[in-house]
Design an enzyme around this catalytic site. Structure first.
Site, PDB file in Angstrom:
ATOM      1  N   SER A  29     -21.507  85.062 -35.833  1.00 18.39           N
ATOM      2  CA  SER A  29     -20.526  84.189 -35.927  1.00 18.39           C
ATOM      3  C   SER A  29     -20.990  83.185 -34.841  1.00 18.39           C
ATOM      4  CB  SER A  29     -19.161  84.862 -35.313  1.00 18.39           C
ATOM      5  OG  SER A  29     -17.947  83.648 -35.143  1.00 18.39           O
ATOM      6  N   CYS A  30     -20.203  82.091 -34.884  1.00 21.42           N
ATOM      7  CA  CYS A  30     -20.674  80.691 -33.955  1.00 21.42           C
ATOM      8  C   CYS A  30     -19.552  79.623 -33.807  1.00 21.42           C
ATOM      9  CB  CYS A  30     -22.131  80.018 -34.584  1.00 21.42           C
ATOM     10  SG  CYS A  30     -21.826  79.306 -36.106  1.00 21.42           S
ATOM     11  N   GLY A  31     -19.790  78.313 -33.892  1.00 20.87           N
ATOM     12  CA  GLY A  31     -18.724  77.683 -33.974  1.00 20.87           C
ATOM     13  C   GLY A  31     -18.025  77.181 -35.216  1.00 20.87           C
ATOM     14  N   TRP A  72     -15.516  80.404 -35.063  1.00 20.13           N
ATOM     15  CA  TRP A  72     -14.504  80.023 -34.097  1.00 20.13           C
ATOM     16  C   TRP A  72     -13.788  78.859 -34.285  1.00 20.13           C
ATOM     17  CZ3 TRP A  72     -13.018  83.081 -30.715  1.00 20.13           C
ATOM     18  CH2 TRP A  72     -12.233  82.775 -29.564  1.00 20.13           C
TER      19      TRP A  72
END
Length: 285
Positions: free
Chosen positions: A240-242, A269
């Site tokens: 996952s990330c932004g 996110w």
């Protein structure tokens, strides 16, 4: 790792194969909203000869308000075919050299059934540092047919991620910087809460490559980074990330370490951190 298994190719390899009509090169340079010059303008200023521009925002689900979510198989096939790429081609993806979007496009090709895809180690940064030829200006490829078949096992949605918080069946690894992961700074996208998915681990994506050369770190260093974050590479993993882009740098590094069967949380996110999203955690993992 054998050459056939490695998702990376070197600048030497690409230079030797650049004239091969079955090798198609993609510039997938991506930047956060509001950062100038725009990625397409960078492409027009300088790109590897013959490369076409893959717009991460354009090749996405435009009916979804979240940023650059995976499109339908029909759209992906149509958009990729318009770039002159067919199912029999070897695809080499690069970005400006900051390891952001090339792995995202690599994973998209894999997710839509095209396994013959590689990422250029070091990207345009290394290519130009070596004094290799580049071009400028627009590129107009001849459209071809690309048939895409979507594999949903490579992507996770919000409902699956919420369920996983309760079961911890899959390890969640967040590629954002530590201050964002811990909730110590505001998110760059307005209205998004700060923090991380409960139970997730943090491996900032820029710890996986050499900033000076733009190349990915050796396998032993990659192993140390993941182990230091408490990641067990023998167990299931979701990255996952932004907004589902830099997470794939982690996926690519894990792939080089022999990890298969991992998945991407595409909403990342930008979805979890919405004001009405699921509960969040702050502080170190």
């Amino acid at each position: 790792m054998t050459t056939a298994d490695d998702p990376l190719v070197s600048t030497d390899w690409l230079a030797a194969h650049l004239a091969d009509p079955k090798v198609k090169v993609i510039d997938a340079t991506f930047k956060m909203p509001g950062v100038l010059p725009l990625p397409k303008d960078d492409f027009l200023a300088a790109h590897i000869p013959g490369a076409v521009f893959f717009d991460v925002d354009a090749v996405s689900d435009h009916s979804n308000p979240l940023p650059h979510m995976f499109p339908s198989a029909e759209q992906f096939g149509r958009d990729v075919g318009a770039l002159g790429i067919g199912n029999a081609d070897t695809v080499v993806v690069y970005d400006a050299g900051g390891w952001v979007a090339a792995p995202r496009v690599w994973w998209m090709f894999l997710s839509y059934g095209h396994s013959n895809v590689r990422v250029l180690d070091g990207g345009l940064k290394k290519w130009r540092a070596e004094g290799r030829q580049f071009e400028s200006g627009e590129v107009t490829p001849k459209p071809v047919t690309f048939k895409a078949t979507y594999d949903p096992q490579r992507v996770r949605n919000l409902e699956q991620m919420i369920a996983n918080v309760g079961t911890n069946t899959e390890q969640v690894i967040d590629a954002r910087a530590a201050d964002r992961f811990e909730g110590r700074v505001a998110e760059p996208r307005p209205g998004i809460r700060s923090g991380h998915i409960p139970g997730s681990r943090n491996v900032p994506y820029n710890t996986l490559f050499d900033a000076a050369t733009g190349t990915m770190k050796p396998l032993e260093e990659l192993r140390r980074v993941f182990a230091g974050a408490g990641v067990d590479t023998a167990k299931p993993i979701v990255t996952s990330c932004g907004s589902g882009v830099s997470a794939l740098v982690l996926t690519l590094a894990l792939y080089r370490l022999g990890v298969r069967g991992s998945a991407l949380y595409d909403g990342s996110w930008s979805e979890w951190g919405l004001p009405d999203g699921p509960r969040i955690a702050t502080g170190p993992a």
